[in-house]
Scaffold this active site. Structure first.
Site, mmCIF file in Angstrom:
data_model
loop_
_atom_site.group_PDB
_atom_site.id
_atom_site.type_symbol
_atom_site.label_atom_id
_atom_site.label_comp_id
_atom_site.label_asym_id
_atom_site.label_seq_id
_atom_site.Cartn_x
_atom_site.Cartn_y
_atom_site.Cartn_z
ATOM 1 N N GLU A 248 0.835 -1.221 0.000
ATOM 2 C CA GLU A 248 0.000 0.000 0.000
ATOM 3 C C GLU A 248 0.861 1.259 0.000
ATOM 4 O OE1 GLU A 248 -3.158 -2.308 -0.468
ATOM 5 O OE2 GLU A 248 -2.958 -0.145 -0.755
ATOM 6 N N HIS B 16 1.654 2.596 -3.275
ATOM 7 C CA HIS B 16 0.622 3.492 -3.825
ATOM 8 C C HIS B 16 0.742 4.882 -3.211
ATOM 9 C CE1 HIS B 16 -1.256 0.247 -5.919
ATOM 10 N NE2 HIS B 16 -1.734 -0.358 -4.869
ATOM 11 N N HIS C 98 -0.370 -0.520 -9.853
ATOM 12 C CA HIS C 98 -0.130 -1.970 -9.832
ATOM 13 C C HIS C 98 0.773 -2.376 -10.990
ATOM 14 C CE1 HIS C 98 -3.912 -2.439 -7.225
ATOM 15 N NE2 HIS C 98 -2.833 -2.649 -6.480
#
Lengths: 82, 367
Positions: free
Chosen positions: B120, B123, B129
């Site tokens: 995470e 991100h 991704h």
């Protein structure tokens, strides 16, 4: 009449596929595949996009490998539009 | 790797983070440690630093959340979506939300908190991704022992493309996902398994089923979470439906998905002298019940029925198998033995006692 098992499975599969594509591929929740002109089916297009990303056979149809990938636990994609 | 649309990134290198709440499924200290370690995964390979703050707004706010938690992206209960995070930016930007209903853990049970948070945070820093199945930023969850975790090269390349390299003198590199048709592909170990052939490489295993054209790439931990990566030798005892795996001076016995209780054991249990520290390769001849262990330029022969080493060993490999050099991996199939040395493969006929063919290491993958 009780829903025939395979039809019930089909309904569940479609629900899994729609929910997955709405959550992770931005399939519009109001998509109406039947009302669109013949050539365009947003669900199949998004399914192809997902299959291409995961290196699966790009068919636009929920084959077993595709469904198996959809059932794997994964990272969500938050809605940043708003 | 993939950048987030619009290429968002933090303009500052010194970022702050704050842990807003904890999960009752783990000790608070273990959650703190998982988050600290997850941040270091990214700070180790970039100039970024992360400072923890307690009582004010931070760039990266980490919290456990339940179902609809008012960010227009509700969680879905156990499994399915495990967590999500927002791209760099003010306010909710950079924040990490973890689904409170998941079975969070600090090991291989349920979902490992360290692995998920490290993903995470990718991100939070601007990565989207990756479609590299071995990358940390691959969308689906796969367990790696945190003690063995190394940030894959694909993720290092991605994050350094955004923030540059770390200031360290020696730039860290990471594992590269094996591709079945890479002509430079070499193997750590190979074994048959109930009619399939399993090629071990680092954290991965390539699985070749005789009836399927494509080769399946999996993490070893997907099938055997307790096994280490970097298996060095492996062979199947078909009669006992077991696979023996070797790493350094230990070995495990697998029975299907299960590791036999009481393993790993020391390889000296099989009869090796103390001078032997590891096994390079092994195969077992189903017809004779003899297993061959290859170590440096010599080999031992083990009798699976007597469960002891045969006398008169070790012998020189070159004396009985010809010029195959040091053996990286070996397996027997349909009466032939296949030896792997780097990217070269030798097909050996035990009856004629000679090499009958030389191929590329990847000849089994229909490239």
């Amino acid at each position: 009449f009780p829903v025939a098992p395979e039809a019930e499975d089909e309904g569940k599969t479609l629900q899994l596929v729609e929910s997955y594509l709405q959550n992770f591929y931005n399939l519009q929740r109001d998509h109406q595949p039947l009302l669109r002109n013949k050539g365009e089916n947003p669900l199949a297009e998004k399914l192809k996009e997902m299959q291409a990303f995961f290196g699966l056979e790009v068919t636009g149809k929920p084959n077993p490998d595709t469904l198996e990938m959809m059932k794997k636990p994964r990272c969500g994609i938050p809605d940043v539009e708003q | 790797y993939v950048f987030t649309t619009g290429n968002p990134k933090w303009e500052r290198k010194n970022l702050t983070y704050r842990i807003l709440n904890y999960t009752p499924k783990m000790r608070q200290a273990d959650v703190d440690e998982a988050i600290r370690k997850a941040l270091s995964v990214w700070s180790n390979v970039t100039p970024l630093t992360f400072q923890k703050v307690e009582d004010k707004e931070a760039d990266i706010m980490i919290s456990f959340a339940y179902r609809d938690h008012r960010d227009n992206s509700p969680f879905d209960g156990p499994n399915g979506q495990l967590a999500h995070a927002f791209q760099p930016g003010d306010g909710i930007g950079g924040d990490v939300h973890l689904d409170e209903e998941e079975a969070w853990s600090k090991n291989g049970r349920g979902y490992n908190l360290f692995i998920v948070i490290a993903h995470e945070l990718g991100h939070s820093l601007g990565l989207s991704h990756s479609n590299d199945p071995g990358a940390l930023m691959y969308p689906t969850y796969s367990y790696t022992d945190p003690k063995e975790f190394l940030l894959p090269q694909d993720d290092i390349d991605g994050i350094q493309a955004i923030y540059g390299q770390s200031d360290a003198a020696l730039q860290p590199t990471g594992p590269i996902t094996p591709r079945a048709c890479d002509p430079k592909l070499t193997f750590d170990a190979i074994a048959t398994l109930r009619g399939e052939i399993i090629f071990f490489k680092g954290r991965y295993m390539l699985r070749k089923h005789p009836a399927r054209a494509e080769t399946e790439l999996n993490f070893i931990s997907l099938f055997w979470p307790k096994l280490p990566s970097g298996i060095q030798a492996a062979y199947e005892n078909v009669e006992r439906d077991e696979v023996l795996l070797f790493k350094e001076n230990k070995y495990w016995i697998l029975k299907g998905y299960d590791i036999a209780p009481g393993y790993p054991k020391k390889i000296h249990h099989l009869g090796f002298p103390k001078t032997v520290k590891r096994v390079n390769a092994a195969y077992s001849d189903e017809t004779t019940g003899k297993t061959y262990f290859f170590i440096a330029d010599r080999y031992w022969r083990y009798d699976e029925n007597k469960k002891s080493m045969d006398h008169g060993y070790p012998r020189k490999i070159v004396s009985d198998f010809g010029k195959i050099g040091r053996v990286d991996a070996a397996f027997q199939k349909d009466g032939y033995v296949y030896f792997f040395h780097g990217t070269t493969q030798f097909q050996f006929d035990p009856r004629a006692k000679r090499i009958v063919r030389q191929m590329k290491s990847i000849s089994w993958f229909n490239c």
